[in-house]
Scaffold this active site. Sequence first.
Site, short mmCIF file in Angstrom:
data_model
loop_
_atom_site.label_atom_id
_atom_site.label_comp_id
_atom_site.label_asym_id
_atom_site.label_seq_id
_atom_site.Cartn_x
_atom_site.Cartn_y
_atom_site.Cartn_z
N HIS A 1 -0.99 7.51 -0.50
CA HIS A 1 -0.61 6.17 0.12
C HIS A 1 -0.11 5.42 -1.53
CE1 HIS A 1 -2.08 6.13 3.73
NE2 HIS A 1 -3.09 6.53 3.21
N THR B 1 -5.53 9.01 -0.44
CA THR B 1 -5.29 7.76 -1.02
C THR B 1 -4.17 7.79 -2.01
OG1 THR B 1 -7.72 7.16 -0.75
CG2 THR B 1 -6.40 5.77 -2.24
#
Length: 347
Positions: A47, A44
């Site tokens: 990202h 995450t």
Amino acid sequence: MEGKMKAALKAEAAPGATIALVDIPRIGPRDVLVKVKAASICGTDVHIYDWDAWAQNRMQVPRIFGHEFAGEVVEVGREVTQVVPGDFVAAETHITCGHCYQCRTGQAHVCRNVQILGVDRDGAFAQYIAIPEKVAWKTGKEIDHSVASIQEPFGNAVHATFAGEIADMTVAVFGCGPIGLWAVGLARISGASTIFAIEPNAKRLEIARNMGADYKLNPRELDPVHEILDVTDGLGVDVVLEMSGHPTAIRQGFKALRNGGRVSLLGIPSSMVELDLANDIIFKGATVLGISGRRIYDTWYRTRRVLESGQLDLKQVITHTLPFEQISEAIEIMKSGDCGKIILTFD
Ligand code: ZN
């Protein structure tokens, strides 16, 4: 606590991160302030660092990112009752609302109003983080800081692996990033009979072998479905743990599953995935489970017991440790795929 701290900040809506001097977070009456000792990098965070479409739609800047961490409590709000300064804690990173249908019926891991540390509020890539008392997870001080910081992603592996039967089962783990590697280890110590690790990176495959995989299959060199069917006398595996999110691996996982088997889907595809529903799920009578986060807090108690048993060395999956100021370098290592878990330090 008054003062400034260093933090890895998403200062602008653009790729990258900045090491900045910011205010130490103020705590509310039910919050605790934690001095971060170690943090680990999650997909995450990549990202967010890259500022991809998901991050652009979900996040606001400025924001301190990072959510997997452990540290020492240094201050508590006036209504905090269970945590005291000096406690060593990690955290459940999903802050649930406590009043939605799911929260009130034992499904808080899929709370409709979830707020995620380092995404929806300031996170852990900083010298201090403020968290609600209810998500603080007290951890034994004898536990290594880096291991304490990876309890959260390890919990994902615990949830995925133990979402169905595993003892005496044949198991295929597709995708051997850190969560896949821990899943291999969990299957091993839980008495799985045969474990296949499917992963294109050689370093990760080697760690998978150390974690207990019987077969390491590189999908760039051979057809994992063919190999799995060959070893299982054409039957297929009882359990598929899908940790890659890659469309081809997902399809291969369903092809390698025996009739009546179980698939735990944890890896997150970046777009829609086409499946042969009729042949690979319906006629197979497959059980397909979506795995989101950790069951709150069942998974945490189970994770604690696994750690206390001493049967699994989580550190085997840690390949790099860097000072958090080198976040950009750490993210590049992550993106290369030539690593296990990466730990950031804060001293
Ligand atoms: Zn809720």
